[in-house]
Each structure stands twice: as C-alpha cells, then as structure tokens.
Design an enzyme around this catalytic site. Sequence first.
Site, PDB file in Angstrom:
ATOM      1  N   GLY A  20       0.853  -0.977   0.111  1.00 54.02           N
ATOM      2  CA  GLY A  20       0.110   0.322   0.546  1.00 54.02           C
ATOM      3  C   GLY A  20       1.019   1.036   0.232  1.00 54.02           C
TER       4      GLY A  20
ATOM      5  N   GLY B 118       0.141   9.124   0.533  1.00 55.62           N
ATOM      6  CA  GLY B 118       0.045  10.241  -0.934  1.00 55.62           C
ATOM      7  C   GLY B 118       1.621  10.346  -1.451  1.00 55.62           C
ATOM      8  N   MET B 119       2.739   9.772  -0.575  1.00 55.58           N
ATOM      9  CA  MET B 119       3.787  10.181  -1.274  1.00 55.58           C
ATOM     10  C   MET B 119       4.419   8.526  -2.242  1.00 55.58           C
ATOM     11  SD  MET B 119       5.606  11.981   1.825  1.00 55.58           S
ATOM     12  CE  MET B 119       7.157  11.809   1.104  1.00 55.58           C
TER      13      MET B 119
ATOM     14  N   VAL C   3       4.530   1.267  -1.920  1.00 57.51           N
ATOM     15  CA  VAL C   3       5.162   0.269  -1.234  1.00 57.51           C
ATOM     16  C   VAL C   3       5.268  -0.911  -1.660  1.00 57.51           C
ATOM     17  CG1 VAL C   3       6.375  -0.311   1.159  1.00 57.51           C
ATOM     18  CG2 VAL C   3       5.099   2.371   0.853  1.00 57.51           C
TER      19      VAL C   3
ATOM     20  N   LYS D  89      10.504   1.288  -2.416  1.00 62.97           N
ATOM     21  CA  LYS D  89       8.625   2.449  -2.150  1.00 62.97           C
ATOM     22  C   LYS D  89       8.955   3.000  -3.486  1.00 62.97           C
ATOM     23  CE  LYS D  89       8.566   2.994   2.135  1.00 62.97           C
ATOM     24  NZ  LYS D  89       8.406   3.886   4.105  1.00 62.97           N
TER      25      LYS D  89
ATOM     26  N   ASP E 218       9.606  14.935   8.489  1.00 65.51           N
ATOM     27  CA  ASP E 218       7.993  14.172   8.821  1.00 65.51           C
ATOM     28  C   ASP E 218       8.148  13.298   9.878  1.00 65.51           C
ATOM     29  OD1 ASP E 218       5.991  13.775   7.468  1.00 65.51           O
ATOM     30  OD2 ASP E 218       6.242  12.839   5.955  1.00 65.51           O
TER      31      ASP E 218
END
Length: 470
Positions: free
Chosen positions: A22, A25-26, A29, A44, A136
């Site tokens: 899953g 938004g970035m 994976v 990723k 982040d």
Amino acid sequence: MDLRAQLQEHLGNAFVVERELGGGGMSRVFVAEEVRLSRKVVVKVLSPELVAGLNAERFEREILLAASLQQANIVGVLSAGEVNGLPYFTMPFVEGESLRNRLTGSGLPIVDVMTILRDVAKALGYAHSRGIVHRDIKPDNVLLSAGTAMVTDFGIAKALSASRAEGIGATLTSVGTSIGTPAYMAPEQVAGDPNIDHRVDLYALGCVGYELLTGKSPFADRTPQKMLAGHLSEVPASVGSLRPDSPGPLNALIAKLLQKDPADRVQSANEVVQALDNVSTSSSPTLSMSAPGMLPKVLGLYVVATAAVAILAKAAVVGIGLPDWVFPGAVAVMLLGLPALLFTAYAKRVARHAATATPTLTPGGSMMGRPPSGTMATIAMKANPHLSWKRTARGGIYAMSAFVVLVVGFMVTRAFGIGPWGSLMAAGKLGADDRIVLTDLTAAPQDSALASIVGEAVRAAMSQSSAVHL
C-alpha cells in the site's frame, strides 16, 4: 503494464516483487525478495504527483546521503534508482507494525510512551549529529518491532525539497516550502522558512508524544488549513488536563517541545533522552518499580509474607478450631503467586532491555544485538504494559482474601447447619442433651480381645471431648 510489473522488469532477476503493502500519498510500497541474499526488502516508488518538477538525479544524491545512517532505531536506505521516470528507493523489511496501527483513539500506557519516545529521540540524535533532518516525524513513519521503535523514511522529505528547489522547473509553490504532515509540522515549517533546522523534528516529536499520551494530535479534528494555523498561533490543551496519570515532568517535556519559537524548545534530541531518563527514574512510581534489582527485594518480601501466612494459618487451626485443610490451602495459595512474580520480573527485564538496547543495523540490513525475541519474549512485551509489581502484589492480596472468604463461608455454613458442611446440632437434628447410641464393636471369634480393646480406646478418646458425655 501496471507499476508492479514495471518495477519487476526494471529490477530484473535480482529481486522478486512479492506484493504491494500500500502506501500513502507520497509513494506506493512493495515487498520484494532480494534473491542473492535471501532477504526481504521494501521498495518505495514515489507517486507521479510528487515527481512533477523534481530533479531525479538530485533526489538520488540526497537519498544516498540518508543511506549513511546506520543506527539501531533507524531503518536505513539500501539503494535508490528510477523506474520509468519515477524515483524509488529500497529499505530493509522490518517485521512489526506501524505506530499508527497501535494508536486506537486513546493514549498508550506511560511505559510504552516513554520507550517509544526514547527510541525515536535516539534516532533523531544520531541523524542530527550527522546533519540530516527528517522533516516528517509522525506515527506512520515509526515502526514497532520486537519492542523497539524504528524511524523510517529518513531524508526523504529533505530529498524532495532539495531536488525541487534546485531542479529544473522549480515553482513558487515548491521553493521556500517544506514537505510534511499538517498535524506534526513546526511553526517555522508551516511558514515556509528556508532555514529550518533539526528543531522541526523535535517539535514533531512533541506532537507524537502528545498523541501517544492523549490519543489525538495537538490540533486534531480540524481541516489541514486550521491545523497549520493552530501550529502557528495556538497553544494546545495541556497533556495533564487530558491524561491525569501522566507524570508532571513528562508533561513539561512535551510542552517544551511544542514551543512556537525554536529557541524555547529542547535544543537537542539527546536532551530529550536525558529528560526521559530522569522522568523514568524519579517521577513515575510505576516506572521506578521496574528498575533493575527489584526482584530480590520482592522475593524477600514474598518469603516473609508466605512464612507469616503459614504461621497464622497453623495457629488458627490449633487455636480456634479451623479445619485441618486451612493450613495447606493457605500455603498453596501463597505458592501460586511465585510464578506470577517470576513472570512479572521477566516481562520487566525484557521491556527494560528493549528500551535500553542499542543493536546495530549492518550495511546488509540485518540487525545485531536485538532485544530478546521468541514466543515468551513477545508475550512478555505484550503483557508488560499491564504488569507492575504493585498489580502483582495486589493480585496476591485478592487471591488470599478470596481464600479467607472461603474459610469464613465454610465456618458459617457449618455453624448454621447449611449444606453438607453443617453439623447435626447446627442443623437442629440433635439437641444439646440428646442421647445417642454407639453400636458395640464385634470381631471374629478367634480374636475376641480386639473388640474390647478398640471399645475401650473409643471410650477413652470420647471421654476427653467437651461436647459429649458418656
């Protein structure tokens, strides 16, 4: 051809893409197996929206800087590349769960909060000492594995910002702004300050700690725009007002991390670790009771308590006529508490080791020096938040109280002639002066003396009773 097939074609025979996990938004994976090393990795792939205006070469250089981070609480970057114009990077696959999945809308146990914050602070301290800022920090980027919190996606936000700001096609919306998550962004990050430093991570850590304690982020239940406005100008409700059992020094630490002005915050992640250690050793009775060396003290108290209970039970049997089974029953109840004490000690040792261990993530992605693992260690880690020496002692008191209630119930039913334990006199079937007849004892003719001997013995024994008269 879908992205998974494109990724498999690009990676060739060196990797086998197994499934998609899953993502947000970035990125998307994927889990893949590196064939030569027989290990699983995470791949990723950045979303097309983020790639617009991004310098892929600059992004890869920034990512490889993050690959230099090799610390126990950091999920390092193994490699980076590009598939059909979409940058990607690979990381070790960590068995466990996201901290986001652990959150259920209510705060976590204080011990768990302290452990997680300490681990994340260790990761930040290591990265900051090497000039790398995460930008982040949030529960989604913290993985929990074998009792250890590990930070993932280090350097990704920095790489995105840098590759856009200096890349071809940079726009006003990308230059001077920072990528982050509204619920955890520091005020200077919200304002788009191009000179942000490691203290944005400390602010985000304060937001994470606030959420772990209270079950919600400082400005939850708002639109992203109002969240950002809250970070800029509002003071969130105090942790103590939402979580009364949280230690005061821990609340003060969270409040200091959430200061609007970076100069007013805790200035380094190492200071956060030190502050957490001070909280655990001086301000929280539950945590201080988990300190090393408690087991001998507790076992000493347990031996004294068991001896006292045995003496009292024996005295009660002899002195006030309690049933003979009261003595072994009381001792058995006390002995049943020993496994509970030993398991509590084991759970505290595993949790303490997981909190203080500093395993090493090797360049190959394997972990060395990890906390105890296995079925028992997993059970101990899951049980630890619900265990304490005080709770175990309280459980022993409850068990002994239940046994005392059983004895009292037995004596009451016997006294009032209720049930199978009641006596004939208590049941009203035999008066105080009623006469009873005992049958004569007979024996075989060849042993005529036995009956008279036994009869005299019974008479002698009964003559000593205060309840009957011959």
